[in-house]
Motif scaffolding. Structure first.
Motif, PDB file in Angstrom:
ATOM      1  N   GLN A 141      60.866  32.697  19.136  1.00  0.00           N
ATOM      2  CA  GLN A 141      62.169  33.117  19.694  1.00  0.00           C
ATOM      3  C   GLN A 141      62.729  32.046  20.628  1.00  0.00           C
ATOM      4  OE1 GLN A 141      63.857  35.303  18.398  1.00  0.00           O
ATOM      5  NE2 GLN A 141      62.475  36.818  17.527  1.00  0.00           N
ATOM      6  N   LEU A 142      61.840  31.375  21.379  1.00  0.00           N
ATOM      7  CA  LEU A 142      62.325  30.297  22.252  1.00  0.00           C
ATOM      8  C   LEU A 142      62.871  29.147  21.413  1.00  0.00           C
ATOM      9  CD1 LEU A 142      59.726  30.179  25.162  1.00  0.00           C
ATOM     10  CD2 LEU A 142      62.185  30.599  25.359  1.00  0.00           C
ATOM     11  N   GLU A 143      62.202  28.858  20.301  1.00  0.00           N
ATOM     12  CA  GLU A 143      62.700  27.800  19.413  1.00  0.00           C
ATOM     13  C   GLU A 143      64.061  28.191  18.853  1.00  0.00           C
ATOM     14  OE1 GLU A 143      59.373  27.226  16.845  1.00  0.00           O
ATOM     15  OE2 GLU A 143      58.397  25.902  18.299  1.00  0.00           O
ATOM     16  N   ARG A 144      64.174  29.453  18.550  1.00  0.00           N
ATOM     17  CA  ARG A 144      65.431  29.947  17.974  1.00  0.00           C
ATOM     18  C   ARG A 144      66.620  29.755  18.929  1.00  0.00           C
ATOM     19  NH1 ARG A 144      66.198  36.091  16.082  1.00  0.00           N
ATOM     20  NH2 ARG A 144      68.061  35.766  14.835  1.00  0.00           N
ATOM     21  N   VAL A 145      66.347  29.896  20.225  1.00  0.00           N
ATOM     22  CA  VAL A 145      67.445  29.727  21.198  1.00  0.00           C
ATOM     23  C   VAL A 145      67.505  28.285  21.719  1.00  0.00           C
ATOM     24  CG1 VAL A 145      67.360  32.158  21.893  1.00  0.00           C
ATOM     25  CG2 VAL A 145      66.090  30.467  23.238  1.00  0.00           C
ATOM     26  N   GLY A 146      66.764  27.389  21.061  1.00  0.00           N
ATOM     27  CA  GLY A 146      66.841  25.962  21.395  1.00  0.00           C
ATOM     28  C   GLY A 146      65.989  25.546  22.572  1.00  0.00           C
ATOM     29  N   LEU A 147      64.965  26.333  22.903  1.00  0.00           N
ATOM     30  CA  LEU A 147      64.159  26.024  24.089  1.00  0.00           C
ATOM     31  C   LEU A 147      62.670  25.831  23.769  1.00  0.00           C
ATOM     32  CD1 LEU A 147      65.358  28.169  27.118  1.00  0.00           C
ATOM     33  CD2 LEU A 147      65.708  25.747  26.684  1.00  0.00           C
ATOM     34  N   GLY A 148      62.354  25.485  22.527  1.00  0.00           N
ATOM     35  CA  GLY A 148      60.951  25.290  22.154  1.00  0.00           C
ATOM     36  C   GLY A 148      60.255  24.282  23.050  1.00  0.00           C
ATOM     37  N   ASP A 149      60.969  23.206  23.415  1.00  0.00           N
ATOM     38  CA  ASP A 149      60.353  22.150  24.232  1.00  0.00           C
ATOM     39  C   ASP A 149      60.147  22.567  25.687  1.00  0.00           C
ATOM     40  OD1 ASP A 149      60.260  20.554  22.044  1.00  0.00           O
ATOM     41  OD2 ASP A 149      62.051  19.388  22.556  1.00  0.00           O
ATOM     42  N   GLN A 150      60.829  23.620  26.108  1.00  0.00           N
ATOM     43  CA  GLN A 150      60.714  24.049  27.520  1.00  0.00           C
ATOM     44  C   GLN A 150      59.831  25.285  27.666  1.00  0.00           C
ATOM     45  OE1 GLN A 150      63.837  23.157  26.298  1.00  0.00           O
ATOM     46  NE2 GLN A 150      63.933  21.243  27.461  1.00  0.00           N
ATOM     47  N   ALA A 151      59.100  25.651  26.631  1.00  0.00           N
ATOM     48  CA  ALA A 151      58.343  26.912  26.654  1.00  0.00           C
ATOM     49  C   ALA A 151      57.390  27.003  27.841  1.00  0.00           C
ATOM     50  CB  ALA A 151      57.562  27.082  25.347  1.00  0.00           C
ATOM     51  N   PHE A 152      56.811  25.844  28.245  1.00  0.00           N
ATOM     52  CA  PHE A 152      55.803  25.888  29.322  1.00  0.00           C
ATOM     53  C   PHE A 152      56.372  25.441  30.672  1.00  0.00           C
ATOM     54  CE2 PHE A 152      53.523  25.879  25.353  1.00  0.00           C
ATOM     55  CZ  PHE A 152      52.671  26.955  25.556  1.00  0.00           C
ATOM     56  N   GLN A 153      57.690  25.340  30.715  1.00  0.00           N
ATOM     57  CA  GLN A 153      58.342  24.985  31.988  1.00  0.00           C
ATOM     58  C   GLN A 153      58.577  26.258  32.802  1.00  0.00           C
ATOM     59  OE1 GLN A 153      61.505  22.176  31.376  1.00  0.00           O
ATOM     60  NE2 GLN A 153      62.467  22.655  33.355  1.00  0.00           N
ATOM     61  N   LYS A 154      58.426  26.149  34.127  1.00  0.00           N
ATOM     62  CA  LYS A 154      58.655  27.328  34.976  1.00  0.00           C
ATOM     63  C   LYS A 154      60.139  27.715  34.900  1.00  0.00           C
ATOM     64  CE  LYS A 154      54.884  27.390  38.241  1.00  0.00           C
ATOM     65  NZ  LYS A 154      53.976  26.629  37.413  1.00  0.00           N
ATOM     66  N   ALA A 155      60.374  28.999  34.738  1.00  0.00           N
ATOM     67  CA  ALA A 155      61.756  29.466  34.518  1.00  0.00           C
ATOM     68  C   ALA A 155      62.680  29.064  35.661  1.00  0.00           C
ATOM     69  CB  ALA A 155      61.754  30.978  34.338  1.00  0.00           C
ATOM     70  N   GLY A 156      62.130  29.054  36.892  1.00  0.00           N
ATOM     71  CA  GLY A 156      62.952  28.731  38.051  1.00  0.00           C
ATOM     72  C   GLY A 156      63.461  27.301  38.064  1.00  0.00           C
ATOM     73  N   THR A 157      62.861  26.444  37.226  1.00  0.00           N
ATOM     74  CA  THR A 157      63.289  25.048  37.214  1.00  0.00           C
ATOM     75  C   THR A 157      64.275  24.768  36.061  1.00  0.00           C
ATOM     76  OG1 THR A 157      61.506  24.312  35.755  1.00  0.00           O
ATOM     77  CG2 THR A 157      61.031  24.343  38.131  1.00  0.00           C
ATOM     78  N   LEU A 158      64.609  25.789  35.301  1.00  0.00           N
ATOM     79  CA  LEU A 158      65.560  25.613  34.189  1.00  0.00           C
ATOM     80  C   LEU A 158      67.000  25.754  34.702  1.00  0.00           C
ATOM     81  CD1 LEU A 158      63.712  27.863  31.567  1.00  0.00           C
ATOM     82  CD2 LEU A 158      63.832  25.348  31.544  1.00  0.00           C
ATOM     83  N   SER A 159      67.945  25.175  33.962  1.00  0.00           N
ATOM     84  CA  SER A 159      69.361  25.337  34.330  1.00  0.00           C
ATOM     85  C   SER A 159      69.786  26.782  34.057  1.00  0.00           C
ATOM     86  CB  SER A 159      70.224  24.390  33.490  1.00  0.00           C
ATOM     87  OG  SER A 159      70.261  24.847  32.155  1.00  0.00           O
ATOM     88  N   GLY A 160      70.956  27.167  34.584  1.00  0.00           N
ATOM     89  CA  GLY A 160      71.443  28.529  34.376  1.00  0.00           C
ATOM     90  C   GLY A 160      71.571  28.864  32.892  1.00  0.00           C
ATOM     91  N   GLY A 161      72.141  27.933  32.133  1.00  0.00           N
ATOM     92  CA  GLY A 161      72.320  28.174  30.694  1.00  0.00           C
ATOM     93  C   GLY A 161      70.974  28.329  29.997  1.00  0.00           C
ATOM     94  N   GLN A 162      70.008  27.487  30.409  1.00  0.00           N
ATOM     95  CA  GLN A 162      68.665  27.586  29.799  1.00  0.00           C
ATOM     96  C   GLN A 162      68.008  28.905  30.189  1.00  0.00           C
ATOM     97  OE1 GLN A 162      67.077  23.918  31.391  1.00  0.00           O
ATOM     98  NE2 GLN A 162      67.205  22.897  29.385  1.00  0.00           N
ATOM     99  N   GLN A 163      68.209  29.324  31.443  1.00  0.00           N
ATOM    100  CA  GLN A 163      67.610  30.603  31.871  1.00  0.00           C
ATOM    101  C   GLN A 163      68.176  31.762  31.056  1.00  0.00           C
ATOM    102  OE1 GLN A 163      66.845  31.444  36.000  1.00  0.00           O
ATOM    103  NE2 GLN A 163      67.064  29.297  36.561  1.00  0.00           N
ATOM    104  N   GLN A 164      69.470  31.698  30.772  1.00  0.00           N
ATOM    105  CA  GLN A 164      70.029  32.801  29.983  1.00  0.00           C
ATOM    106  C   GLN A 164      69.525  32.729  28.540  1.00  0.00           C
ATOM    107  OE1 GLN A 164      70.478  35.722  30.180  1.00  0.00           O
ATOM    108  NE2 GLN A 164      72.537  36.020  31.031  1.00  0.00           N
ATOM    109  N   ARG A 165      69.241  31.526  28.039  1.00  0.00           N
ATOM    110  CA  ARG A 165      68.625  31.419  26.706  1.00  0.00           C
ATOM    111  C   ARG A 165      67.255  32.123  26.710  1.00  0.00           C
ATOM    112  NH1 ARG A 165      71.003  27.348  23.235  1.00  0.00           N
ATOM    113  NH2 ARG A 165      72.775  26.500  24.378  1.00  0.00           N
ATOM    114  N   VAL A 166      66.516  31.946  27.805  1.00  0.00           N
ATOM    115  CA  VAL A 166      65.231  32.652  27.917  1.00  0.00           C
ATOM    116  C   VAL A 166      65.475  34.162  27.926  1.00  0.00           C
ATOM    117  CG1 VAL A 166      63.158  33.031  29.323  1.00  0.00           C
ATOM    118  CG2 VAL A 166      64.162  30.740  29.180  1.00  0.00           C
ATOM    119  N   GLY A 167      66.525  34.579  28.663  1.00  0.00           N
ATOM    120  CA  GLY A 167      66.864  36.004  28.713  1.00  0.00           C
ATOM    121  C   GLY A 167      67.169  36.555  27.314  1.00  0.00           C
TER     122      GLY A 167
END
Ligand SMILES: Nc1ncnc2c1ncn2[C@@H]1O[C@H](COP(=O)(O)OP(=O)(O)OP(=O)(O)O)[C@@H](O)[C@H]1O
Length: 268
Positions: A141-167
């Protein structure tokens, strides 16, 4: 099956005369909402701040109990559910929040898997304590929203747009039938807002999900919604097919004049 039960199965949502009062009736947030949403529809709720959009969304998965009225959501009556039934029901109804509601110190992957905590026994500490199949699905699902490479990054360090992709990945991970999104792009810049709305509605369309989304950006709403419903003071004052609506029409909901007195009789 009776006609009524068949109709309830075909609709994602049916609200009849739903009211919601706060503070012992001092605040009348919803004043008799009647709304039927067919399965697969992408509906945008619009309205000024305080018009009742969030309350409507929260009533739908019983984050708020309505004060009166009847509702059927995904063929069931959430008001008649036990705590256990409600937990199961909430797996079928995903929520996407304005402020993402992620745990900043956990990785993106763990935040996505948190969408399934209601189905697991006991708390989980760390990625490896989740079943293997869940980790694979969350990663997909993370790959699907374009965040496969950030899967192991702490959510708090992601940009707002990336955080909503996680959401969004967390919502999809639940394998929901209905997605409720409460101003999902209100915390984002215009370009990220466009990208996130496009992503949200594309993935929901791919999975055949029903989406009810509150949104202030009229242009985005017209572009992505099937239907637009306007609220004012806890009442529906506008309900139209998005393909038959102009930006000027939709903007009446934000004008200082009451759209129910508009010269266009359909706007009422
Ligand atoms: N928990 C609560 N306690 C008391 N009043 C509340 C509560 N939640 C909402 N309200 C009130 O209910 C009304 C509708 O609020 P709601 O949050 O649904 O509006 P909204 O259209 O989503 O607004 P916004 O665009 O600012 O999010 C408002 O008057 C609000 O102050």
């Amino acid at each position: 099956m009776t006609d009524h039960e068949r109709t309830a199965q075909e609709l994602a949502v049916s609200l009849r005369g739903i009211t919601k009062e706060f503070n012992d009736g001092e605040v009348k947030a919803l004043r008799g909402i009647d709304l039927e949403v067919p399965r697969g529809q992408k509906l945008v709720l619009m309205g000024l701040s305080g018009s009742g959009k969030s309350t409507t969304l929260r009533v739908l998965n019983r984050l708020h109990d309505p004060t009166s009225g009847e509702m059927t959501v995904l063929g069931e009556d959430p008001m008649a559910m036990s705590a256990r039934e409600l937990r199961r029901f909430r797996q079928r109804v995903a929520f996407v929040f304005q402020h993402f509601n992620l745990v900043g110190r956990l990785t993106a992957l763990e935040n996505v898997m948190a969408g399934a905590l209601g189905t697991l026994r006991g708390p989980r500490y760390g990625v490896m304590t989740y079943p293997n199949a869940m980790r694979h699905e969350a990663l997909a699902q993370l790959e699907r929203v374009g965040l496969g490479d950030q899967a192991f990054q702490k959510a708090g360090t992601l940009s707002g747009g990336q955080q909503q992709r996680v959401g969004i990945a967390r919502a999809l991970f639940q394998k929901p039938e209905l997605v409720l999104a409460d101003e999902p792009v209100a915390s984002l810049d215009p370009e990220s807002s466009r990208q996130i709305m496009e992503l949200l509605l594309t993935v929901c369309e791919e999975d055949g999900l029903t989406v009810i989304c509150s949104l202030h950006q009229v242009e985005l709403a017209i572009e992505w919604a099937d239907r637009m419903v306007g609220l004012r003071h806890g009442e529906i004052v506008f309900d139209r097919d998005a393909s038959q609506i102009t930006i000027a029409d939709a903007s009446t909901i934000y004008a200082s004049t009451d759209p129910t007195t508009s010269s266009d009789p359909e706007a009422a």
